[in-house]
Motif scaffolding. Structure first.
Motif, PDB file in Angstrom:
ATOM      1  N   PRO A 156       0.829  -1.205   0.000  1.00 12.14           N
ATOM      2  CA  PRO A 156       0.000   0.000   0.000  1.00 12.14           C
ATOM      3  C   PRO A 156       0.866   1.259   0.000  1.00 12.14           C
ATOM      4  O   PRO A 156       1.992   1.258   0.496  1.00 12.14           O
ATOM      5  N   THR A 157       0.331   2.350  -0.544  1.00 11.19           N
ATOM      6  CA  THR A 157       1.064   3.618  -0.559  1.00 11.19           C
ATOM      7  C   THR A 157       0.888   4.332   0.767  1.00 11.19           C
ATOM      8  O   THR A 157       0.028   3.975   1.568  1.00 11.19           O
ATOM      9  N   ASN A 158       1.695   5.359   0.979  1.00  9.78           N
ATOM     10  CA  ASN A 158       1.588   6.103   2.225  1.00  9.78           C
ATOM     11  C   ASN A 158       0.745   7.365   2.051  1.00  9.78           C
ATOM     12  O   ASN A 158       0.785   8.257   2.872  1.00  9.78           O
ATOM     13  N   HIS A 159      -0.003   7.467   0.948  1.00 14.02           N
ATOM     14  CA  HIS A 159      -0.862   8.626   0.731  1.00 14.02           C
ATOM     15  C   HIS A 159      -2.237   8.176   0.252  1.00 14.02           C
ATOM     16  O   HIS A 159      -2.417   7.051  -0.167  1.00 14.02           O
ATOM     17  N   ILE A 160      -3.183   9.101   0.343  1.00 13.51           N
ATOM     18  CA  ILE A 160      -4.523   8.870  -0.171  1.00 13.51           C
ATOM     19  C   ILE A 160      -4.794   9.944  -1.209  1.00 13.51           C
ATOM     20  O   ILE A 160      -4.719  11.145  -0.915  1.00 13.51           O
ATOM     21  N   TYR A 161      -5.073   9.513  -2.444  1.00 14.15           N
ATOM     22  CA  TYR A 161      -5.455  10.455  -3.495  1.00 14.15           C
ATOM     23  C   TYR A 161      -6.900  10.846  -3.251  1.00 14.15           C
ATOM     24  O   TYR A 161      -7.761  10.001  -3.077  1.00 14.15           O
ATOM     25  N   TYR A 162      -7.172  12.150  -3.232  1.00 19.61           N
ATOM     26  CA  TYR A 162      -8.518  12.612  -2.928  1.00 19.61           C
ATOM     27  C   TYR A 162      -9.250  13.107  -4.171  1.00 19.61           C
ATOM     28  O   TYR A 162     -10.327  12.638  -4.492  1.00 19.61           O
ATOM     29  N   SER A 163      -8.669  14.076  -4.866  1.00 23.52           N
ATOM     30  CA  SER A 163      -9.357  14.688  -5.996  1.00 23.52           C
ATOM     31  C   SER A 163      -8.363  15.528  -6.789  1.00 23.52           C
ATOM     32  O   SER A 163      -7.168  15.483  -6.536  1.00 23.52           O
ATOM     33  N   THR A 164      -8.899  16.324  -7.727  1.00 22.14           N
ATOM     34  CA  THR A 164      -8.066  17.278  -8.450  1.00 22.14           C
ATOM     35  C   THR A 164      -8.670  18.667  -8.298  1.00 22.14           C
ATOM     36  O   THR A 164      -9.844  18.832  -7.961  1.00 22.14           O
ATOM     37  N   THR A 165      -7.842  19.664  -8.552  1.00 22.39           N
ATOM     38  CA  THR A 165      -8.282  21.054  -8.508  1.00 22.39           C
ATOM     39  C   THR A 165      -7.385  21.844  -9.451  1.00 22.39           C
ATOM     40  O   THR A 165      -6.507  21.278 -10.107  1.00 22.39           O
ATOM     41  N   LYS A 166      -7.589  23.110  -9.527  1.00 28.42           N
ATOM     42  CA  LYS A 166      -6.729  23.999 -10.302  1.00 28.42           C
ATOM     43  C   LYS A 166      -5.826  24.748  -9.345  1.00 28.42           C
ATOM     44  O   LYS A 166      -6.208  25.084  -8.227  1.00 28.42           O
ATOM     45  N   SER A 167      -4.600  25.005  -9.796  1.00 31.92           N
ATOM     46  CA  SER A 167      -3.643  25.733  -8.992  1.00 31.92           C
ATOM     47  C   SER A 167      -2.771  26.553  -9.928  1.00 31.92           C
ATOM     48  O   SER A 167      -3.015  26.598 -11.134  1.00 31.92           O
ATOM     49  N   CYS A 182       5.894  30.644 -12.814  1.00 32.25           N
ATOM     50  CA  CYS A 182       5.326  31.465 -13.892  1.00 32.25           C
ATOM     51  C   CYS A 182       3.868  31.844 -13.678  1.00 32.25           C
ATOM     52  O   CYS A 182       3.308  32.606 -14.460  1.00 32.25           O
ATOM     53  N   LYS A 183       3.242  31.318 -12.637  1.00 28.33           N
ATOM     54  CA  LYS A 183       1.835  31.592 -12.301  1.00 28.33           C
ATOM     55  C   LYS A 183       0.855  31.119 -13.371  1.00 28.33           C
ATOM     56  O   LYS A 183      -0.271  31.575 -13.440  1.00 28.33           O
ATOM     57  N   ARG A 184       1.285  30.166 -14.206  1.00 24.89           N
ATOM     58  CA  ARG A 184       0.391  29.548 -15.199  1.00 24.89           C
ATOM     59  C   ARG A 184      -0.598  28.644 -14.472  1.00 24.89           C
ATOM     60  O   ARG A 184      -0.250  27.998 -13.493  1.00 24.89           O
ATOM     61  N   GLY A 185      -1.833  28.598 -14.945  1.00 23.97           N
ATOM     62  CA  GLY A 185      -2.823  27.698 -14.370  1.00 23.97           C
ATOM     63  C   GLY A 185      -2.470  26.252 -14.688  1.00 23.97           C
ATOM     64  O   GLY A 185      -2.205  25.912 -15.841  1.00 23.97           O
ATOM     65  N   VAL A 186      -2.411  25.401 -13.670  1.00 26.02           N
ATOM     66  CA  VAL A 186      -2.073  23.984 -13.846  1.00 26.02           C
ATOM     67  C   VAL A 186      -3.051  23.128 -13.052  1.00 26.02           C
ATOM     68  O   VAL A 186      -3.685  23.604 -12.108  1.00 26.02           O
ATOM     69  N   ASP A 187      -3.173  21.867 -13.437  1.00 20.22           N
ATOM     70  CA  ASP A 187      -3.967  20.919 -12.665  1.00 20.22           C
ATOM     71  C   ASP A 187      -3.164  20.473 -11.447  1.00 20.22           C
ATOM     72  O   ASP A 187      -1.939  20.357 -11.505  1.00 20.22           O
ATOM     73  N   ALA A 188      -3.855  20.229 -10.351  1.00 13.77           N
ATOM     74  CA  ALA A 188      -3.199  19.761  -9.131  1.00 13.77           C
ATOM     75  C   ALA A 188      -3.973  18.569  -8.592  1.00 13.77           C
ATOM     76  O   ALA A 188      -5.203  18.569  -8.574  1.00 13.77           O
ATOM     77  N   LYS A 189      -3.252  17.546  -8.166  1.00 11.77           N
ATOM     78  CA  LYS A 189      -3.857  16.402  -7.486  1.00 11.77           C
ATOM     79  C   LYS A 189      -3.755  16.652  -5.987  1.00 11.77           C
ATOM     80  O   LYS A 189      -2.707  17.049  -5.483  1.00 11.77           O
ATOM     81  N   ILE A 190      -4.847  16.397  -5.289  1.00 10.29           N
ATOM     82  CA  ILE A 190      -4.875  16.588  -3.844  1.00 10.29           C
ATOM     83  C   ILE A 190      -4.563  15.249  -3.184  1.00 10.29           C
ATOM     84  O   ILE A 190      -5.232  14.252  -3.437  1.00 10.29           O
ATOM     85  N   HIS A 191      -3.526  15.232  -2.340  1.00 11.46           N
ATOM     86  CA  HIS A 191      -3.110  14.017  -1.646  1.00 11.46           C
ATOM     87  C   HIS A 191      -3.094  14.273  -0.147  1.00 11.46           C
ATOM     88  O   HIS A 191      -2.656  15.332   0.305  1.00 11.46           O
ATOM     89  N   PHE A 192      -3.585  13.304   0.611  1.00 12.44           N
ATOM     90  CA  PHE A 192      -3.440  13.312   2.060  1.00 12.44           C
ATOM     91  C   PHE A 192      -2.248  12.425   2.394  1.00 12.44           C
ATOM     92  O   PHE A 192      -2.264  11.231   2.116  1.00 12.44           O
ATOM     93  N   VAL A 193      -1.217  13.013   2.960  1.00 16.36           N
ATOM     94  CA  VAL A 193      -0.007  12.276   3.333  1.00 16.36           C
ATOM     95  C   VAL A 193       0.224  12.495   4.818  1.00 16.36           C
ATOM     96  O   VAL A 193       0.429  13.634   5.252  1.00 16.36           O
ATOM     97  N   ASP A 242      -0.011  18.101  -5.659  1.00 12.85           N
ATOM     98  CA  ASP A 242       1.024  17.667  -6.591  1.00 12.85           C
ATOM     99  C   ASP A 242       0.699  18.306  -7.925  1.00 12.85           C
ATOM    100  O   ASP A 242      -0.339  18.025  -8.521  1.00 12.85           O
ATOM    101  N   LYS A 243       1.584  19.208  -8.382  1.00 13.13           N
ATOM    102  CA  LYS A 243       1.331  19.988  -9.583  1.00 13.13           C
ATOM    103  C   LYS A 243       2.421  19.720 -10.616  1.00 13.13           C
ATOM    104  O   LYS A 243       3.524  19.323 -10.277  1.00 13.13           O
ATOM    105  N   PHE A 244       2.070  19.973 -11.879  1.00 13.57           N
ATOM    106  CA  PHE A 244       3.063  19.842 -12.947  1.00 13.57           C
ATOM    107  C   PHE A 244       2.871  20.972 -13.945  1.00 13.57           C
ATOM    108  O   PHE A 244       1.805  21.123 -14.534  1.00 13.57           O
ATOM    109  N   CYS A 245       3.924  21.766 -14.117  1.00 11.07           N
ATOM    110  CA  CYS A 245       3.951  22.828 -15.118  1.00 11.07           C
ATOM    111  C   CYS A 245       4.802  22.325 -16.282  1.00 11.07           C
ATOM    112  O   CYS A 245       5.928  21.839 -16.054  1.00 11.07           O
TER     113      CYS A 245
END
Length: 83
Positions: free
Chosen positions: A34-45, A50-61, A68-71
């Motif tokens: 098992p992993t040590n985190h729980i994936y909850y949902s996604t949001t915008k961040s 550069c302040k570009r809008g990116v998708d973010a995954k919400i994790h409870f660790v 967790d974001k990726f530009c």
């Protein structure tokens, strides 16, 4: 043997092959640690740089909530949003 019999045989062999693949996949997934985190949902961040809008995954660790974001330009980052 007619065309109908050949079609039934090929469907039966396909079904057997799919069942074998499924049991192989399921047995390897069940043995995974098992992993040590729980994936909850996604949001915008925003990217930190550069302040570009990116998708973010919400994790409870453990006791924190992370984005967790990726530009595409600046790569991945993990940001603590609540502790």
């Amino acid at each position: 043997m007619n065309a109908w019999d050949e079609r039934c045989i090929s469907q039966a062999s396909l079904l057997a092959h799919l069942q074998a693949m499924t049991s192989s996949i399921c047995s390897s997934a069940a043995s995974r640690a098992p992993t040590n985190h729980i994936y909850y949902s996604t949001t915008k961040s925003l990217c930190r740089t550069c302040k570009r809008g990116v998708d973010a995954k919400i994790h409870f660790v453990e006791d924190g909530v992370y984005f967790d974001k990726f530009c595409p330009e600046h790569g991945a980052e993990r940001v603590l949003v609540s502790s």
